[in-house]
Each structure stands twice: as C-alpha cells, then as structure tokens.
Scaffold this motif. Structure first.
Motif, PDB file in Angstrom:
ATOM      1  N   GLU A 212     -12.896  32.357 -27.918  1.00 52.30           N
ATOM      2  CA  GLU A 212     -13.368  33.629 -27.377  1.00 52.30           C
ATOM      3  C   GLU A 212     -14.876  33.642 -27.152  1.00 52.30           C
ATOM      4  OE1 GLU A 212     -13.988  34.065 -31.798  1.00 52.30           O
ATOM      5  OE2 GLU A 212     -12.518  33.118 -30.473  1.00 52.30           O
ATOM      6  N   ILE A 213     -15.589  32.679 -27.726  1.00 48.67           N
ATOM      7  CA  ILE A 213     -17.044  32.647 -27.594  1.00 48.67           C
ATOM      8  C   ILE A 213     -17.502  32.022 -26.281  1.00 48.67           C
ATOM      9  CG2 ILE A 213     -17.512  30.388 -28.621  1.00 48.67           C
ATOM     10  CD1 ILE A 213     -19.339  33.692 -29.400  1.00 48.67           C
ATOM     11  N   TYR A 214     -16.598  31.348 -25.540  1.00 48.70           N
ATOM     12  CA  TYR A 214     -17.015  30.622 -24.347  1.00 48.70           C
ATOM     13  C   TYR A 214     -17.735  31.487 -23.305  1.00 48.70           C
ATOM     14  CZ  TYR A 214     -15.555  25.790 -24.962  1.00 48.70           C
ATOM     15  OH  TYR A 214     -15.490  24.485 -25.367  1.00 48.70           O
ATOM     16  N   PRO A 215     -17.241  32.683 -22.961  1.00 45.18           N
ATOM     17  CA  PRO A 215     -17.976  33.461 -21.960  1.00 45.18           C
ATOM     18  C   PRO A 215     -19.431  33.715 -22.352  1.00 45.18           C
ATOM     19  CG  PRO A 215     -15.785  34.361 -22.242  1.00 45.18           C
ATOM     20  CD  PRO A 215     -15.967  33.331 -23.323  1.00 45.18           C
ATOM     21  N   THR A 216     -19.682  33.846 -23.652  1.00 43.72           N
ATOM     22  CA  THR A 216     -21.060  34.028 -24.114  1.00 43.72           C
ATOM     23  C   THR A 216     -21.846  32.725 -24.015  1.00 43.72           C
ATOM     24  OG1 THR A 216     -20.372  35.779 -25.624  1.00 43.72           O
ATOM     25  CG2 THR A 216     -22.482  34.725 -26.076  1.00 43.72           C
ATOM     26  N   LEU A 217     -21.244  31.625 -24.469  1.00 42.76           N
ATOM     27  CA  LEU A 217     -21.933  30.334 -24.389  1.00 42.76           C
ATOM     28  C   LEU A 217     -22.266  29.976 -22.948  1.00 42.76           C
ATOM     29  CD1 LEU A 217     -19.928  28.115 -26.924  1.00 42.76           C
ATOM     30  CD2 LEU A 217     -22.205  29.098 -27.231  1.00 42.76           C
ATOM     31  N   ILE A 218     -21.320  30.214 -22.042  1.00 42.77           N
ATOM     32  CA  ILE A 218     -21.536  29.876 -20.633  1.00 42.77           C
ATOM     33  C   ILE A 218     -22.748  30.610 -20.094  1.00 42.77           C
ATOM     34  CG2 ILE A 218     -20.564  30.162 -18.315  1.00 42.77           C
ATOM     35  CD1 ILE A 218     -17.787  29.697 -19.662  1.00 42.77           C
ATOM     36  N   PRO A 223     -26.438  25.913 -16.527  1.00 42.23           N
ATOM     37  CA  PRO A 223     -25.160  25.538 -15.903  1.00 42.23           C
ATOM     38  C   PRO A 223     -24.983  24.020 -15.866  1.00 42.23           C
ATOM     39  CG  PRO A 223     -26.706  26.386 -14.259  1.00 42.23           C
ATOM     40  CD  PRO A 223     -27.293  26.688 -15.604  1.00 42.23           C
ATOM     41  N   LYS A 224     -23.740  23.610 -16.124  1.00 41.42           N
ATOM     42  CA  LYS A 224     -23.399  22.196 -16.128  1.00 41.42           C
ATOM     43  C   LYS A 224     -22.636  21.860 -14.844  1.00 41.42           C
ATOM     44  CE  LYS A 224     -23.011  22.369 -21.171  1.00 41.42           C
ATOM     45  NZ  LYS A 224     -22.256  21.952 -22.373  1.00 41.42           N
ATOM     46  N   PRO A 225     -22.682  20.610 -14.391  1.00 43.60           N
ATOM     47  CA  PRO A 225     -22.018  20.244 -13.133  1.00 43.60           C
ATOM     48  C   PRO A 225     -20.503  20.144 -13.302  1.00 43.60           C
ATOM     49  CG  PRO A 225     -23.052  18.329 -14.105  1.00 43.60           C
ATOM     50  CD  PRO A 225     -23.456  19.493 -14.953  1.00 43.60           C
ATOM     51  N   ILE A 226     -19.855  21.315 -13.406  1.00 42.74           N
ATOM     52  CA  ILE A 226     -18.412  21.400 -13.590  1.00 42.74           C
ATOM     53  C   ILE A 226     -17.846  22.366 -12.550  1.00 42.74           C
ATOM     54  CG2 ILE A 226     -16.539  21.912 -15.199  1.00 42.74           C
ATOM     55  CD1 ILE A 226     -18.606  21.672 -17.477  1.00 42.74           C
ATOM     56  N   ARG A 227     -16.782  21.961 -11.893  1.00 49.58           N
ATOM     57  CA  ARG A 227     -16.053  22.831 -10.949  1.00 49.58           C
ATOM     58  C   ARG A 227     -14.759  23.272 -11.633  1.00 49.58           C
ATOM     59  NH1 ARG A 227     -15.178  20.108  -5.294  1.00 49.58           N
ATOM     60  NH2 ARG A 227     -17.384  20.627  -5.140  1.00 49.58           N
ATOM     61  N   THR A 250     -12.762  37.369 -17.878  1.00 50.85           N
ATOM     62  CA  THR A 250     -14.103  37.324 -18.453  1.00 50.85           C
ATOM     63  C   THR A 250     -14.712  35.934 -18.285  1.00 50.85           C
ATOM     64  OG1 THR A 250     -13.469  39.011 -20.066  1.00 50.85           O
ATOM     65  CG2 THR A 250     -15.449  37.749 -20.543  1.00 50.85           C
ATOM     66  N   MET A 251     -13.891  34.911 -18.423  1.00 51.94           N
ATOM     67  CA  MET A 251     -14.360  33.548 -18.165  1.00 51.94           C
ATOM     68  C   MET A 251     -14.834  33.404 -16.726  1.00 51.94           C
ATOM     69  SD  MET A 251     -14.371  31.104 -20.548  1.00 51.94           S
ATOM     70  CE  MET A 251     -14.044  29.567 -19.681  1.00 51.94           C
ATOM     71  N   GLU A 252     -14.043  33.904 -15.801  1.00 49.77           N
ATOM     72  CA  GLU A 252     -14.393  33.789 -14.380  1.00 49.77           C
ATOM     73  C   GLU A 252     -15.713  34.492 -14.090  1.00 49.77           C
ATOM     74  OE1 GLU A 252     -14.505  35.020 -10.133  1.00 49.77           O
ATOM     75  OE2 GLU A 252     -14.142  36.349 -11.831  1.00 49.77           O
ATOM     76  N   ARG A 253     -15.916  35.677 -14.666  1.00 51.09           N
ATOM     77  CA  ARG A 253     -17.169  36.414 -14.441  1.00 51.09           C
ATOM     78  C   ARG A 253     -18.355  35.661 -15.047  1.00 51.09           C
ATOM     79  NH1 ARG A 253     -17.170  41.560 -12.723  1.00 51.09           N
ATOM     80  NH2 ARG A 253     -18.959  42.124 -14.005  1.00 51.09           N
ATOM     81  N   ALA A 254     -18.155  35.056 -16.212  1.00 50.99           N
ATOM     82  CA  ALA A 254     -19.243  34.304 -16.843  1.00 50.99           C
ATOM     83  C   ALA A 254     -19.609  33.073 -16.022  1.00 50.99           C
ATOM     84  CB  ALA A 254     -18.843  33.893 -18.258  1.00 50.99           C
ATOM     85  N   LEU A 255     -18.602  32.382 -15.502  1.00 50.08           N
ATOM     86  CA  LEU A 255     -18.868  31.192 -14.697  1.00 50.08           C
ATOM     87  C   LEU A 255     -19.606  31.538 -13.410  1.00 50.08           C
ATOM     88  CD1 LEU A 255     -15.422  29.453 -15.255  1.00 50.08           C
ATOM     89  CD2 LEU A 255     -17.627  28.523 -15.973  1.00 50.08           C
ATOM     90  N   VAL A 256     -19.196  32.618 -12.764  1.00 52.29           N
ATOM     91  CA  VAL A 256     -19.884  33.053 -11.549  1.00 52.29           C
ATOM     92  C   VAL A 256     -21.322  33.443 -11.875  1.00 52.29           C
ATOM     93  CG1 VAL A 256     -19.960  34.845  -9.771  1.00 52.29           C
ATOM     94  CG2 VAL A 256     -17.786  33.766 -10.354  1.00 52.29           C
ATOM     95  N   PHE A 257     -21.513  34.212 -12.946  1.00 52.08           N
ATOM     96  CA  PHE A 257     -22.848  34.638 -13.376  1.00 52.08           C
ATOM     97  C   PHE A 257     -23.767  33.443 -13.586  1.00 52.08           C
ATOM     98  CE2 PHE A 257     -25.837  35.345 -16.843  1.00 52.08           C
ATOM     99  CZ  PHE A 257     -26.446  36.543 -16.508  1.00 52.08           C
ATOM    100  N   SER A 258     -23.203  32.360 -14.106  1.00 52.15           N
ATOM    101  CA  SER A 258     -24.024  31.229 -14.537  1.00 52.15           C
ATOM    102  C   SER A 258     -24.157  30.132 -13.502  1.00 52.15           C
ATOM    103  CB  SER A 258     -23.442  30.656 -15.841  1.00 52.15           C
ATOM    104  OG  SER A 258     -23.449  31.638 -16.849  1.00 52.15           O
ATOM    105  N   THR A 300     -28.402  30.182 -11.994  1.00 56.31           N
ATOM    106  CA  THR A 300     -27.912  31.108 -13.002  1.00 56.31           C
ATOM    107  C   THR A 300     -28.588  32.469 -12.848  1.00 56.31           C
ATOM    108  OG1 THR A 300     -27.748  31.532 -15.378  1.00 56.31           O
ATOM    109  CG2 THR A 300     -29.646  30.280 -14.631  1.00 56.31           C
ATOM    110  N   LYS A 301     -27.882  33.524 -13.252  1.00 60.33           N
ATOM    111  CA  LYS A 301     -28.464  34.868 -13.263  1.00 60.33           C
ATOM    112  C   LYS A 301     -29.095  35.197 -14.615  1.00 60.33           C
ATOM    113  CE  LYS A 301     -25.141  36.502  -9.827  1.00 60.33           C
ATOM    114  NZ  LYS A 301     -23.999  37.417  -9.545  1.00 60.33           N
ATOM    115  N   ASN A 302     -29.091  34.232 -15.513  1.00 62.10           N
ATOM    116  CA  ASN A 302     -29.773  34.388 -16.793  1.00 62.10           C
ATOM    117  C   ASN A 302     -31.270  34.219 -16.547  1.00 62.10           C
ATOM    118  OD1 ASN A 302     -31.045  33.820 -19.296  1.00 62.10           O
ATOM    119  ND2 ASN A 302     -29.135  33.093 -20.177  1.00 62.10           N
TER     120      ASN A 302
END
Length: 474
Positions: A212-218, A223-227, A250-258, A300-302
């Motif tokens: 469950e922590i992945y969306p936060t870690l992402i 960003p890493k070179p992963i598709r 939530t994962m999808e939103r985090a990946l797009v954000f990052s 990234t949007k961070n």
C-alpha cells in the motif's frame, strides 16, 4: 400519474439491467489470443528449480516458451510471468511475433516456491507465494537475476538451440496477476536496469506486506525508466487488506504524477483473469511499442525533485559489497573523512579506534582522539566535529583543540551525521530504525531538543532503514 410511475419503474429496471450487464461483461478473446492458421508455433518446455539460496529449501516449476523465430546467435527479448503461464501468453506471443508487433521474445513462466513437508501423510508444505510476491525489497528480483534466469540459460530447445537472453533492460518485460503483479512491479522498481516493461493485472497494491506504500514511494522518488500497463475491475476485492480497485487507480495517478509511461484498462470484473486475458495482446503491443528504443522517463510533478533532477541523467546502479546488499550503507569500505574550516582533514580510523587529523597542507597527520570506533563524521563552520560510533550507540563531539565528549547515547545504531544548512541543528541517522533524529546545537556544542524527526521507509525484508551517510542542500 400512473403513466409517470410506470415510466419511472421502466427506467429503473433499465438502469438495473444495464448495471447487471456491466458487472457481468463477457470479456471474450480476440483473434490474437487464439491459434491462427499459418502462424509458426513456439514450443513450451517444463522444468523444476530447487537450488535457491535466496529462498532456501524451496522448489518450484517453471516453463520456458521458445518462439519458432528464435535464433541463438541473437539474444532474445525476455518476458517473465509469475504464477506460471497466464493470459494464454504462448499463443499471444506466437501471433504478435509473427505480425512483428512485438520482438522475438522468450517467455519464462515461474511458479512461487514451496518448501515441501518431509511427511506427506501428516505434514503441510510451506507456500512462499505471499512472502516472495507481496514483500517489498529486492529478494525476489535477485532470485530471478542471480538464480532462475541463469538456470534458464543452461537449457536448450528440443531441437538443440541454446537459450541466450538479452541483458538490456529495454529488451526485458515482466508481468503477473494479483500478488504476481506487485511482484512484477517490485522487480522493475528495484532493478530498472534489468526490467523496464511491466504488465500488472488486478495488482495487490494493498496492506498485505507493505504494497500500500507504493503510491507514496512513487511520488517521492525520482522517476525510473519503467513503462507500466495496469488492469483492474470495479468488482475487485474489497477486504481486510484494502480495496484493490481503488488501490490500482491510486497507483495509476501516482505514476502519471511522477512522469512514468503508464496505460490502463479499467473494467468491471472481480478478482480474476478474464479481463486481463482479453486485453493481454493489446497490453503487449503497448509495452513493446517503439522497441528497441529504451523506456524513457518524463517530468515529475514533485517540485522538490524537479528542482534537483538533471533531465539528461539516468539512474545509475552502484556496486554493492559482495553478498551484502541490505547493509551497504552501514559498511562502507572508505573511512569517514571531513575537512575543517582551517583546511585540516579529519579521518576516522575505526580499525585502530582513533581519529587522525592532517595539517592544512595534508601532511603531518596526528592522532587527535583515541578509543573511538567512528563510522561517520561531520565538521561545522566553527570547527566542532560530530562523530557517530554505532558499536557503542554514542554520538561524540570533538572540539577544534581535540577535547572530546559524548553528547548523546541511546540510538540503536547511529550512523550518518550532518548539519542543517544554518548549522543550528544536527541530524543523526539511526541505521537500525526508520528514524533520523534531530537536535538543537547549543553554543558550546552540546545537544538539546532531541526528536525522532525524519521518518524513513523500510523495505519488507528489513526491520530498519539501513540509513547511512547524509548531506543537506542550502
């Protein structure tokens, strides 16, 4: 009035019917998931692997798909699947390779490990699925890279063709369903130099073993070179560990954000492989599009990361000490060193339990403190030096004249130490917890206002962060 009520009832029934239809969508297979005439058929071979040191005592079956077009002189692309053969992958690969919609790819379909009982009549096997798949950290990807895939390359096709796999991340994909999906993502997340394309179906990004922590870690990481291709359905599990449907979104939103390349297929199925099997050919086409170009990262949007990331620079893998991945930060082979404002160099000599200082010219080094097994050192603008000693849980203050004193005890394993930018506070990492402590520095160098201030993420296979050296920006 009766007509109005009748119309409302009819509309209500139509809504119910539509809802029922949506929840029961029949995800039929397209032509790419079915055997097609004239398409060369690859072969599938079955093996057993039971020599793991990373997961000792486990045995597991695995299958190798070898496409008809594969030639040993050209290392093949790779697709790894957890839980064995899923989504009719061999047939899909036959069709897509034939149409040149994905490269010549060898598939490795591996089951999770189990430790078999010595007494089949009264004992029970230990099933390793959640331990291997749901846990965060690099155990599973190390198993693939260091143990299973080398074993794959010792095999041959039935006609004698040797198996040679590409070691280029752009040529490697990994996928799975449920816990197998989070295992695939974790493998790429931990080793983007080894896997750059991920297929995730009904992924278990919930509270089983830390997923469950992945969306936060992402969001926090560069960003890493992963598709990534995500699939899930609105009727997926919603149980004690979490809500799979919401977690995948939530994962999808985090990946797009990052800044990741991410695509998804949202449906209405439950926790099963019907939808993912139906869209598997499209997912493979998308994951392998523009091959052999490497997967790239986006912005990234961070804001904090955006300020410090160099756009043209990619991730680099550092070299770990042999056999010591988890403890790398705590066991540097170089002694801690720091310059003083007047140009002297302080060097920790833990083997001799002393600290040596050179003069401003780098010569005439002399011992300035004894009986200190220092690990890390930081020197302030005023010349005060702070040294951590993990073996005794002490933080030392060394004054410019060599006078020393213990300024804190009680940390489990004090490691990295540094100052805040304005030099009014000291940060000390506790490598055997997930904390970085913060202190206010008095005028005389002693410390007050101690707090467990910075919270660090720890992987599932460690009880502590392993934090080591630290630096701050301005």
């Amino acid at each position: 009035m009766q007509k109005t009520r009748l119309l409302i009832v009819v509309l209500f029934l139509l809504v119910l019917a539509a809802t029922g239809f949506a929840q029961g969508t029949d995800y039929s297979l397209g032509p790419d998931s079915q055997v097609q005439p004239g398409v060369p058929k690859g072969e599938v071979l079955k093996f057993v692997f039971d020599r793991s040191k990373i997961f000792p005592g486990t045995t597991r079956e695995y299958w190798i798909y070898i496409p008809a077009q594969y030639r040993p002189e050209t290392p093949a692309c790779l697709y790894v699947s957890q839980d064995g053969i899923k989504a009719g992958a061999p047939t899909v690969f036959d069709n897509l390779i034939y149409k040149k919609e994905m490269p010549v790819t060898i598939g490795v379909f591996v089951m999770h490990g189990r430790v078999t009982t010595p007494d089949v009549n009264t004992g029970q096997d230990r099933y390793n699925r959640s331990f291997e798949y749901d846990g965060l950290g690099d155990n599973y990807v190390r198993f693939l890279l260091e143990e299973l895939l080398p074993d794959v390359e010792t095999k041959t096709a039935s006609d004698g063709r040797a198996i040679h796999l590409s070691y280029n991340a752009a040529d490697r994909a990994i996928g799975g369903e449920s816990s197998g999906a989070i295992a695939a993502f974790t493998a790429a997340w931990e080793r983007p130099d080894a896997f750059s394309r991920v297929f995730s179906a009904i992924g278990t990004y919930v509270g089983l073993r830390g997923g469950e922590i992945y969306p936060t870690l992402i969001r926090k990481y560069e960003p890493k070179p992963i598709r990534v291709y995500l699939q899930d359905g609105s009727n997926d599990l919603n149980i004690y560990a979490g809500d799979w449907w919401m977690a995948n979104q939530t994962m999808e939103r985090a990946l797009v954000f990052s800044g990741y390349e991410v695509n998804h297929a949202w449906g209405d199925n439950g926790h099963n492989g019907k939808h993912s099997t139906a869209i598997f050919p499209d997912a493979m086409r998308w994951l392998w599009r523009d091959w052999p170009q490497p997967v790239k990262t986006g912005p990234t949007k961070n804001g904090t990361l955006a300020d410090i990331i160099i756009p043209s620079e990619n991730w680099l893998i550092i070299t770990y000490p042999e056999g010591d991945h988890a403890n790398f930060a705590l066991h540097t082979t170089q002694p801690g060193q720091a310059f003083t404002p007047d140009g002297r160099l302080y060097s920790l000599e833990p083997e001799k339990k002393q600290i040596r200082a050179s003069d401003a010219n780098g010569s005439k080094a002399k011992v300035i403190a004894k009986d200190i097994t220092g690990a890390f050192i930081s020197v302030g603008h005023n010349g005060d030096a702070y040294v951590t000693e993990p073996s005794t849980s002490k933080v030392w203050l060394i004054k410019p004249d060599g006078k020393r004193s213990v300024v804190d005890t009680g940390l489990a394993y004090p490691t990295g130490v540094t100052f805040s930018a304005d030099q009014t506070q000291l940060f000390v990492a506790d490598g055997h917890s997930h904390w970085v402590y913060i202190y206010s520095i008095r005028a005389d160098g002693t410390l007050i206002n101690k707090q467990q201030y910075f919270w660090l993420h720890s992987p599932d296979n460690l009880d502590w962060s392993g934090a080591g050296g630290m630096q701050v920006d301005d």
